[in-house]
Design an enzyme around this catalytic site. Sequence first.
Site, PDB file in Angstrom:
ATOM      1  N   ASN A 102      -6.615 -17.896  -2.746  1.00 57.68           N
ATOM      2  CA  ASN A 102      -6.175 -16.972  -1.699  1.00 57.68           C
ATOM      3  C   ASN A 102      -6.194 -17.661  -0.345  1.00 57.68           C
ATOM      4  OD1 ASN A 102      -5.614 -14.113  -0.723  1.00 57.68           O
ATOM      5  ND2 ASN A 102      -7.410 -14.664   0.508  1.00 57.68           N
ATOM      6  N   GLU A 103      -5.048 -17.698   0.298  1.00 55.30           N
ATOM      7  CA  GLU A 103      -4.905 -18.155   1.683  1.00 55.30           C
ATOM      8  C   GLU A 103      -5.553 -19.503   1.951  1.00 55.30           C
ATOM      9  OE1 GLU A 103      -5.931 -15.034   4.415  1.00 55.30           O
ATOM     10  OE2 GLU A 103      -4.084 -13.955   3.953  1.00 55.30           O
ATOM     11  N   ASN A 130       0.581 -12.714   1.724  1.00 59.44           N
ATOM     12  CA  ASN A 130      -0.205 -11.770   2.520  1.00 59.44           C
ATOM     13  C   ASN A 130       0.427 -11.682   3.902  1.00 59.44           C
ATOM     14  OD1 ASN A 130      -1.875 -11.816   0.325  1.00 59.44           O
ATOM     15  ND2 ASN A 130      -3.540 -12.938   1.309  1.00 59.44           N
ATOM     16  N   TYR A 154      -2.336  -8.439  12.773  1.00 57.37           N
ATOM     17  CA  TYR A 154      -2.902  -9.670  13.355  1.00 57.37           C
ATOM     18  C   TYR A 154      -1.913 -10.362  14.289  1.00 57.37           C
ATOM     19  CZ  TYR A 154      -6.823  -9.067  10.215  1.00 57.37           C
ATOM     20  OH  TYR A 154      -7.925  -8.558   9.566  1.00 57.37           O
ATOM     21  N   GLU A 187      -0.772  -8.686  -0.013  1.00 54.09           N
ATOM     22  CA  GLU A 187      -1.626  -7.971   0.950  1.00 54.09           C
ATOM     23  C   GLU A 187      -0.783  -7.486   2.110  1.00 54.09           C
ATOM     24  OE1 GLU A 187      -5.107 -10.001   2.450  1.00 54.09           O
ATOM     25  OE2 GLU A 187      -5.642 -10.729   0.454  1.00 54.09           O
ATOM     26  N   TRP A 235      -3.524  -3.834   0.911  1.00 59.71           N
ATOM     27  CA  TRP A 235      -4.867  -4.292   1.242  1.00 59.71           C
ATOM     28  C   TRP A 235      -5.563  -3.185   2.002  1.00 59.71           C
ATOM     29  CZ3 TRP A 235      -7.519  -7.999  -0.815  1.00 59.71           C
ATOM     30  CH2 TRP A 235      -8.745  -8.361  -0.237  1.00 59.71           C
ATOM     31  N   LYS A 266      -9.573  -1.423   6.012  1.00 59.01           N
ATOM     32  CA  LYS A 266      -8.180  -1.296   5.566  1.00 59.01           C
ATOM     33  C   LYS A 266      -8.063  -0.520   4.249  1.00 59.01           C
ATOM     34  CE  LYS A 266      -6.556  -5.356   8.049  1.00 59.01           C
ATOM     35  NZ  LYS A 266      -7.855  -6.022   8.331  1.00 59.01           N
TER      36      LYS A 266
HETATM   37  C1  GCB Z   1      -6.504 -11.524   4.472  1.00 60.06           C
HETATM   38  C2  GCB Z   1      -7.493 -11.922   3.444  1.00 60.06           C
HETATM   39  C3  GCB Z   1      -8.466 -10.816   3.108  1.00 60.06           C
HETATM   40  C4  GCB Z   1      -8.893 -10.097   4.381  1.00 60.06           C
HETATM   41  C5  GCB Z   1      -7.663  -9.498   5.029  1.00 60.06           C
HETATM   42  C6  GCB Z   1      -8.012  -8.767   6.340  1.00 60.06           C
HETATM   43  O1  GCB Z   1      -5.475 -12.113   4.634  1.00 60.06           O
HETATM   44  O2  GCB Z   1      -6.894 -12.418   2.274  1.00 60.06           O
HETATM   45  O3  GCB Z   1      -9.569 -11.365   2.450  1.00 60.06           O
HETATM   46  O4  GCB Z   1      -9.861  -9.121   4.155  1.00 60.06           O
HETATM   47  O5  GCB Z   1      -6.759 -10.505   5.323  1.00 60.06           O
HETATM   48  O6  GCB Z   1      -8.162  -7.557   6.326  1.00 60.06           O
HETATM   49  O7  GCB Z   1      -8.173  -9.446   7.348  1.00 60.06           O
END
Ligand code: GCB
Length: 565
Positions: A388-389, A439, A445, A477, A522, A541
């Site tokens: 992941n990421e 994602n 963000y 996500e 997410w 979230k």
């Molecule tokens: C993401 C991550 C996840 C975080 C989410 C967030 O991209 O993969 O682990 O919890 O963002 O809510 O910032």
Amino acid sequence: MILLYPVVNQYRNKISLNGLWKFAIADDFYDVTKPIQDYRLIGVPSSYNDLFTEKKIRDHVGTVVYENTIEFPDSTIHNNWFLRIGAAGNRCKVYLDGLLIYTHNGGFLPIDCSIPRKVTINKYRLTILLNNRLDYQTLPIGEIIDDKQIIHYDFRNYTGIHRDSFLYSKPNHAIEDIYIETNVFSKYAEVKYQVFCENECIVKLFDPNDIEIGISHGNKGMIHVNNPKLWDIGKGYLYRLEVSSNNDLYSETFGIRTIEVFQNKLLLNGREVYLKGFGMHEDHEIIGKGSFTALNIRDYNLLQWIGANSFRTSHYPYAEEMYELADRYGILVINEMPAVGLNFWSGRTVFAEGVVDNKTLEVYKQQFLELYARDKNHPSVIMYSLANEANTHEAGAFEFFNEVVRFARSKTNLPLMIVEWVGAKENKVAQLADVIGLNRYIGWYSDFGDLDIVPEKLRTSLQEYFDTFNKPILLSEFGADTLAGLHKLPSVPFSEEFQVEFISKYQEVIKDLDFIIGEHVWNFADFDTKPGITRVDGNKKGVFTRNRQPKMVAHILREKWIRKS
Ligand code: GCB
């Protein structure tokens, strides 16, 4: 690597070690030869962090000790006994009467080791040392700077004996492992099996009504099934192979179904399937990452209620019982490796000698082996998510992921996904995967609060990926932090109204993109994270609260997802 789940039958036994243990914060020089001193009582399974009232326990970085006395019934003196702990984070050492018998690296996969026994003694002191430090040879990775644990991912580094724990027994020359592979043809299916056992076995096949429908002699073979009942979404049809030798018996359930990626679609039993669901977490109040069947059932009931057909085990393998339930409920699972945190969110290079390098790769391979050994026969597992990421725009990322994909491919035929955050143009690894997970948090963000900008930016970013790599994409996500009960008209970020608008905006964009194979919001539920100025009591979230009650968006998703099934 052998990880058949412990069972009880006429040849096998198990004794639960769930319940009360002794616990203490320790240091790296802890003397295991003596019984635990100054201990507190603790419950297993559970994370220890939120059970006590002191910060120094909650935030402890380093070693803790768990101790229990184990005793075997006299009648079992000649059995071979093993210890199985579903998971305990992160590095673990197991001692019997002060002698080291096993070490394990990895907080999300089983600890499984044999118990050397003395004929004259029947009672032992079992000591488990857990070290929660994360570094470049753990997954997730982490760094210790000035004695502080730095993690680069967004969930709590909960520690403890998190999952069910047992002593279990097997006979000599036991049935050690069972591999099952199914092939589906128009009117029948082939069930191919391989049993690992020194003795010759007989294999019987039972249908989902538990009626015997086939038999085969020998440790490798095939049984035909006419008009098979295919395992499918919401149809957890499970067949059962009953393997027996002259002194052992083991039943393994499985499903008959096909999964493939074909022309940028995901096909289940030859039919296109659109994934609706969530990235989830193992996370609850008080127990942290402790796994409890009743709580897991609640999660499955919510998944069914909302019309989800799938979830991703973000960001690590979940408890075995979760996959067993997914098999029965007919829910598709994307099984994620604990490869998260491979990103410093700064200019620092991650994939380099002395950071994430060949040593990390070896740890990765070992954990993939364990994951595959544990989950290979679950029909619910339809895909592996390899990371992941990660910083996949770095030059060194290609070498790492090339090897990761080669290794995973040598074990499994299931589609492999890598979950990405970087843009298509700078991505060095996405071509290696069968499915690209993306994602995206435009309007959160970036361009915070601006939902008008979402359609264009999101469409461009997704289309660019597809044009560059020509692979199916899962929107793995998207979501916005939302305070349950905060209502605003017109909406503002953090209100329930904003979450509804945010998620709906994304859905409007992707409905016209036919290379998108699904949407995973997410997150399923609010969850705890490390403290930070963007986190008020964790990540909010969730479509459900941490207590598994719906926010407004849950009702909206339900309407759409149930209609779309
Ligand atoms: C993401 C991550 C996840 C975080 C989410 C967030 O991209 O993969 O682990 O919890 O963002 O809510 O910032």
